[in-house]
Design a protein around this motif. Structure first.
Motif, short mmCIF file in Angstrom:
data_model
loop_
_atom_site.label_atom_id
_atom_site.label_comp_id
_atom_site.label_asym_id
_atom_site.label_seq_id
_atom_site.Cartn_x
_atom_site.Cartn_y
_atom_site.Cartn_z
N LEU A 94 38.35 43.42 40.78
CA LEU A 94 36.99 43.67 41.10
C LEU A 94 36.27 44.70 40.28
O LEU A 94 35.09 44.61 39.71
CB LEU A 94 36.75 43.77 42.49
CG LEU A 94 37.27 42.45 43.31
CD1 LEU A 94 37.11 43.11 44.88
CD2 LEU A 94 36.05 41.32 43.30
N ILE A 101 30.42 44.97 46.01
CA ILE A 101 31.58 44.35 46.17
C ILE A 101 32.94 45.07 45.71
O ILE A 101 33.80 45.43 46.80
CB ILE A 101 31.66 42.91 45.71
CG1 ILE A 101 30.82 42.07 46.42
CG2 ILE A 101 33.14 42.30 45.91
CD1 ILE A 101 30.60 40.65 45.84
N THR A 120 33.05 48.36 48.08
CA THR A 120 33.37 48.15 49.60
C THR A 120 34.78 47.78 49.55
O THR A 120 35.54 48.16 50.46
CB THR A 120 32.43 46.97 50.00
OG1 THR A 120 31.05 47.36 49.83
CG2 THR A 120 32.77 46.88 51.64
N PHE A 121 35.16 46.66 48.84
CA PHE A 121 36.72 46.36 48.79
C PHE A 121 37.74 47.22 48.44
O PHE A 121 38.47 47.65 49.03
CB PHE A 121 36.95 45.26 48.08
CG PHE A 121 38.17 44.47 48.21
CD1 PHE A 121 38.70 43.69 48.82
CD2 PHE A 121 39.27 45.08 47.20
CE1 PHE A 121 39.83 43.09 49.07
CE2 PHE A 121 40.53 44.80 47.34
CZ PHE A 121 40.85 43.73 47.91
N ILE A 138 24.79 42.91 50.72
CA ILE A 138 25.77 41.79 49.87
C ILE A 138 25.47 40.62 50.67
O ILE A 138 25.07 39.75 50.26
CB ILE A 138 27.18 42.03 50.04
CG1 ILE A 138 27.80 43.17 49.45
CG2 ILE A 138 28.08 40.76 49.83
CD1 ILE A 138 29.26 43.72 49.62
#
Lengths: 390, 390, 390, 390
Positions: free
Chosen positions: C302, C322, C325-326, C377
């Protein structure tokens, strides 16, 4: 006084012997298995066994506390049709409880007594296409005064058991307008009342509920004043009376189903060989088996705690929300792990697990989605903190 | 008979008033806060309040059931030094229980009585560098016969409270060889015994335990026959006697700490404004608050259930494993969510949460890692299934 | 053109050889390890090795794409002080990037050049006690016109590296009022400016950042017009310019730290014996090891994807949210599992894992809490759906 | 050279226009929708659209890299029957790939060419009742030398597409005995060969695969030497050749299905009102929507990374295991959250989500259960560590 432990054991034996063969033969599809015909047959067998209706009011041959019900209904839930056999399936079981609390003597005779004896089924018509279950302000079905009674207009959906029900308990707005909470009233509407139309079965994942989950239309349904259940405008209060215990009995039944899934997975892994040993001895399998035991034990512990509170006459809104939310999710995890443990077999109807997974999935939504319960749980605890602080 | 509910309330008040200010001033670091000096001072205050030692054997002024302990210890655990103030911290509390079950009259007088009165601290020396806690076959400390007694050789580590302890209960192999289970014996070894050397404090995440987690060497430590606690070669059995309840009292104390973390997070979110409202009204915050309530309730329900089983005289190995495993993980989740709810503040010593998170993290490893418990849980249930099937 | 793969390899070797011994000796506490003195020493070593400042603008000796940075910074992050050694730690690295995009020639000479050469450190002062990071409408520090410049009043907190910084980039409101978004402007404020007061270090979980996370007061700080960075009222826009890449470089560095935690756990489990085998061969250990590999790989995938988008000149707000956060959550899971894999050792400073866990935990909050990113998001994707539908 | 981005767009349009109406009308049940008749019809439509078989070998009109396939197959997978329409469903797609790598010129003409043109379907017969998929040592189907060829005896199960397949690729043991790995050989067995008996369709959760998942018996099936695919005893190696890319194409297709589930959930929540606003604006809904975006993005990033490795000629066993394991679980989470977001509707066939959830669940088991992949992932990384350390 009933010996609930012994009764639970007898119920479990009955379910294994009489109910599971039918369930397994039809992959848990009640319609395929015979619908009401099967119900009548299973209930006769349960009556013969002396285990029918233990949850009914004492006057009707029952008399269990809710905590005792927890043991008996978990045993019944071991089979998907087990609660039906005992007359303890939703929504009849919850309606029985509600009627016993609120019905007039005349209503008891006309509606409660035949329901307690298993002569008719019933439905509880609250949910509407726009909601109305989670958020009362969205209630749109309306009852207006008519000469000598009321006229009901509206549309309900997901009404469990409506097809074939002898009567429906219908929630309709009697004051206020959609968008505010206002007041609602419960009405007893017999099948066949003009203007009452039971429509299609919503094609849901689950298939074990007799009478399906139906669309129901009320097109100028007129009922008399004696159709009012309890007081006018007190419907939301009665819904709470019904929902607390009903939430718990749902958990009891589905917990039993999850126990069967875990049993099936343990049996499978204990006999399956792989990588030079038994599957049940592999670490990752042990982890899933143990997590299932933990989830089952925690569900049961929260459930029993909430039942004890309800039996003590407390509202126990927080306790029942917690037990329902945790239980619905834990039961889902248990069945999912059980499927995974059995590999391809777990995906098939050769084992009961996939079918149980399909049946329990909606429980995270039915009877209040987890998210609505979590909102309520948080609000209650923040509000309690605020009061304590001031 | 003790009114545990009232006692728990008084303990909670005491902790809030007397213990939290010290904890907060030193970020939960017991050494910085005064170590044994602080202990003596807090225990004097607890004695003055009439709440010291409620868990001690009746002959020593206590007499709670384990289920009652659950309420009182949860209240004590609300402060990291709360259990210490009551004389109810690990490992003293577990040692008290063990000695009461196994000690000879002489041992009771010499070791149990001063411990119950808070005059000395103690340690329980089982864990070794190569394991020995989770897997008994790895036990390497050996006790061999010496004239009139025994000679102990070996090395222990992670011995909680060893630095400053008045005596240690030492687990040593008395039959079999490392690699098989064999037999172990427990010995009572007073501080100052020649050859006994308490080494460094292992620099762990947690810092609230008086006396640290220490390396301890036994270099030809000689003790008399009267140092044997219980029977020779029965050590593993006694360890189980100690571990069941000790596991539960750990859960009780850390549950109290998790409750404080949740309280702090609720207080923070209820006063914090963001995105045009209160933080506690945002959906994702509500979810974390609700999940914390659920985890706390489930931990408590499993814990109480296991305590009731133990109070009834059952071994309850499965119940205590389940309550410990779920509880340790749930408590970790609660503190983690509480930190997250408080944003940057949650990461700082300005709130108690980060410190509580640091203290409870090791509980997923101490007293049996979750993985070892899960293996045991799975084995027990598979084995029960096998027996039932045959 | 720089060979980033080779550079990353050299950086990793340098970190293992020069940085890890210092980190391990001081458990990652930068203040204990020497603070700015250590920084100067490590940067000299990196310069000697030819690996200092590869991310600087080409005019200052660097010139990596962000995608190349990903490899190099992950290698640097393998040691907690590795990024510092390369001059690539937050907030200097992000400030360098921002200044290169926005600064005037004079500002470049006065601020950018010495920063690129490692002669000074800098800070980025945006966060305030009431928020201001996640929700711009809460910005309360105000800059008002003063003769020949501006007067800044306000209070900042969690200002990383403020203690000892040569200058601060300060975000202040220049239009609108707290409660609405309004306009903000960035100012360059040198250390020592009257009215600028760097207060206490917030006592956070993490301890590896030189200069700490500080409270900073602006009590009538007056700066000239040449202190304005970019255009007046354009501060929120520049903050976005800075934040996209800065988010990604955070992920790169912490990813490196997570890799070290996993390496340490693998090394431990591969040599540790238990239950008659190696710990790394037990199923539950394999599961944790594998889940770590999966989380590391997904974070990297990512991250690289977002970098490629940014390098192509896209805003990539969704992609960076993304990946951040991930990544922050995955890195937290990896270090937590690594701790668990190492049992008691995992809880101690004898391995680097507990310290890494402590350092990475705040990353789920710093630079935008996961919850704020998730809200953004969801809003972006729902809004895109709405546009596509209409 | 094919413009894969444009092709993917055209495929998506085709699926929405031609495939979804059929899928929705039959709730994704391929048998109810027409089985092979539907296949022929959809493939004709795809051929007319110029999008049939883009993954076929160049000689047969295709020529995409695997990375390009990722875009096209994700678009195809948006409809459950989309891959079938393109001739890109399992197992044909993987068999095509395998035959192109290993088949003799004669086998190409007899088996590959008609398969590439969509004139026949095929099956891949590896899995057996006792396993044989995850653990090769359990392979029990045996091929022994017969005059001019081989005689195959055994039983397979879960053979996708077997009912109606023109030929099967059969894995049979040609050396060693069950319990050790030994050697296996692949055979091409045309439908109708005496002794070949396709039995019942295993009644699985999923229903979108034409030809079902079947039991297949080989009772003295005799084939010629020209039926050997590749070399004798090299079957496990070819299985790996097939499995790496096949794993990835599974992920591509199911990723497309998960995208449709997310689209349906976003559309629902964006129009649904509750608690005085849109459902898509509630925090807990935003969290689920965002988590879905994250899971989709991470699956895609891992998938694309693995494809690039495979396109570069690497074995990429670790990368494909990681992408498959993460992807299968993430896709399951996405569909589950999508169901939950839509409440009761999410449980019904009125939206496509419940059906997609049912279809993707088995993917965590089919093609290697997550647990077997995790074991392999851990072993590889521990083994690499060991080599690096020595």
């Amino acid at each position: 006084m009933i010996d609930a432990t012994d009764l639970a054991r007898r119920v479990r034996d009955f379910v294994v012997r009489e109910v599971l063969p039918v369930e397994d033969a039809h992959d848990g599809d009640i319609a395929a298995a015979g619908g009401d015909e099967l119900r009548v047959k299973l209930q006769a067998a349960a009556r013969a066994e002396g285990i029918f209706g233990p949850h009914a009011p004492p006057a009707y041959g029952g008399g269990l506390t809710l905590r005792q019900c927890a043991d008996v209904f978990e045993a019944a839930g071991y089979g998907l049709f087990g609660p039906l056999a005992l007359g303890a399936a939703a929504p009849d079981e919850g309606n029985l409880h509600l009627l016993d609390r609120v019905a007039t003597p005349g209503q008891r005779e006309t509606f409660l007594a035949p329901l307690a004896r298993g002569e008719v089924r019933s439905a509880f018509a609250m949910t509407e296409p726009a909601g109305a279950g989670s958020d009362p302000s969205t209630l749109r079905t309306v009852a207006t005064r008519a000469p000598g009674g009321w006229r009901i207009e509206g549309r309900k959906t997901f009404i469990t058991g409506a097809d074939g029900a002898g009567f429906l308990i219908v929630m309709a707005r009697t004051s206020g307008a959609p968008g505010d909470r206002g007041g609602a009233t419960m009405f007893l509407v017999p099948a066949g009342t003009p203007g009452l139309k039971v429509g299609r079965h919503v094609p849901t994942l689950d298939r074990s509920m007799v009478g399906g989950h139906c669309d129901v239309d009320f097109a100028g349904v007129v009922v008399g004043d004696d159709a009012v259940l309890g007081e006018v405008d007190a419907g939301f209060r009665y819904a709470q009376v019904r929902l607390g215990p009903a939430r718990m009995t749902h958990v009891m039944r589905w917990l039993g189903a999850a126990v069967r899934a875990q049993d099936a997975a343990i049996a499978y892994t204990a006999r399956r060989s792989t990588f030079g040993g038994r599957l049940s001895d592999l670490g990752m399998a042990q982890q899933m088996i143990a997590d299932n035991e933990i989830d089952l034990a925690a569900t049961r512990a929260l459930l029993h705690h909430a039942c004890v509170q309800l039996d003590a006459g407390r509202e126990a809104a927080q306790e029942t929300s917690i037990a329902k939310t945790f239980g619905a999710e834990a039961i889902g995890r248990v069945t999912d792990r059980a499927m995974q443990l059995c590999g391809g077999q777990g995906m098939s109807a050769d084992l009961p697990i996939a079918r149980i997974a399909r049946e329990v999935r909606p429980f995270r939504v039915y009877d209040g989605p987890s998210e609505v319960h979590r909102m309520a749980i948080a609000r209650r605890v923040v509000s309690a903190h605020r009061k304590a602080a001031s």
